[in-house]
Design a protein around this motif. Structure first.
Motif, PDB file in Angstrom:
ATOM      1  N   PRO A  37      43.351  43.011  31.065  1.00 45.40           N
ATOM      2  CA  PRO A  37      41.926  42.865  31.365  1.00 45.40           C
ATOM      3  C   PRO A  37      40.997  43.189  30.203  1.00 45.40           C
ATOM      4  N   HIS A 266      41.762  42.483  43.207  1.00 44.84           N
ATOM      5  CA  HIS A 266      40.786  42.844  42.169  1.00 44.84           C
ATOM      6  C   HIS A 266      39.776  43.778  42.836  1.00 44.84           C
ATOM      7  N   TRP A 269      35.973  43.278  41.766  1.00 39.58           N
ATOM      8  CA  TRP A 269      35.421  41.930  41.613  1.00 39.58           C
ATOM      9  C   TRP A 269      34.811  41.483  42.934  1.00 39.58           C
ATOM     10  N   ARG A 284      38.163  42.360  36.155  1.00 36.95           N
ATOM     11  CA  ARG A 284      39.489  41.803  35.864  1.00 36.95           C
ATOM     12  C   ARG A 284      40.625  42.738  36.278  1.00 36.95           C
TER      13      ARG A 284
END
Length: 314
Positions: A37, A266, A269, A284
């Motif tokens: 990431p 995630h 996210w 990420r």
């Protein structure tokens, strides 16, 4: 409840987990795509260049210890350590371990590059011998799953990104020579684009789950050849703050009359609104979770809120 059971301590990008018991031991080994990431680079550089990470549990899945990355998987002629390894499928069959690895030469920053499913074997899960890439339906194939069907054939399911992100299959009698069988699930309204097929037997039926990026779509079969869609599991958020997102690219381990599903999320996210992809390093990052599958009256159900520390593989 439903908190992550494992996060990669180096890159914090553990994804696409597959879990297998090491024969003759009480050890469970988790192999996973070791995404990066925090890596600098344009566009999709961060999702490429990944090695395969390893974690081991000696307490039936209650805790996992990081064991580094798998070495020796690069193709002859490619720069060692400079390639992309995704979504390993690891099983014990015909007297040895087999890995079917999604392989990309180099570290591209875009999607339009060839991808193969490459076969390796091992006596111990530690040292791997390259057999070579499989000849399948296109030059853009990833996400292998292998299962022995009731017709006695080994069957491999995979995602063909070159043909609408659909699922295809191939068959083998010995795990080495594979014959293309055809499309299984089309990327269409009846079976939307998807990835990460996984096949298992539970509760008197065969099941195929695929990641539709909104949870796991479920299909049921009596023979692993013809599949009927049942619905979506793991689309609803878990209780824990780190398990509020969709369950992605899962693996299933059978334990008696139930199954343990390993999946990744995630956690940071906001995937419902940021549909173009994770916008920053925090988004990420990924985490591996566990849940329990059971069959009741012919329907596959999913219990997402399983406590961390539970010996789910006992």
């Amino acid at each position: 409840m439903s908190a992550p059971v494992f996060r990669d301590p180096i890159e914090d990008g553990a994804a696409d987990p597959t879990v297998i018991r090491k024969e003759g031991t009480n050890e469970w080994w988790m192999f996973y795509t070791n995404r990066r990431p925090g890596v600098e680079g344009p566009k999709f550089t961060w999702i490429h260049g990944s090695p395969i990470g390893v974690a081991v549990s000696r307490d039936d899945g209650a805790s996992w210890e990081y064991r580094g990355t798998v070495q020796g998987l690069d193709a002859p002629g490619d720069v060692p350590g400079g390639n992309t390894h995704w979504a390993p499928e690891v099983i014990f069959a015909e007297g040895q371990y087999h890995m079917f690895l999604s392989y990309i030469s180099g570290i591209p920053d875009h999607w339009g590059v060839p991808r193969t499913i490459t076969h390796f074997t091992s006596p111990d899960l530690e040292s791997w011998t390259r057999v070579g890439p499989l000849a399948l339906s296109s030059a853009n194939v990833i996400d292998a799953c292998v299962f022995k069907s009731p017709d006695g054939l080994w069957r491999l399911w995979y995602k063909d990104e070159g043909q609408g992100s659909s699922t295809w299959s191939a068959t083998s009698t010995d795990m080495f020579d594979w014959t293309l069988e055809g499309q299984v699930l089309a990327g269409s309204p009846d079976a939307p684009p998807h990835e990460g097929p996984n096949v298992f037997a539970l509760g008197g039926y065969y099941w195929l789950i695929v990641d539709e990026w909104r949870g796991q779509a479920v299909y049921r079969s009596d023979d692993t050849r013809s599949w009927a869609r049942q619905g979506i599991v793991a689309g609803e958020p878990g209780v824990d703050a780190m398990d509020r997102r969709f369950a992605r690219h899962a693996d299933v381990v059978i334990v008696g009359d139930r199954a343990v599903m390993y999946y990744f999320t995630h956690p940071e996210w906001d995937e419902a609104s940021q549909t173009a992809g994770p916008p920053d390093v925090a988004a990420r990052r990924t985490a591996v979770h566990q849940g329990v599958l059971r069959v009741v009256d012919g329907v596959l159900g999913f219990e997402r809120d399983v406590p961390v520390g539970a010996e789910v593989l006992a």
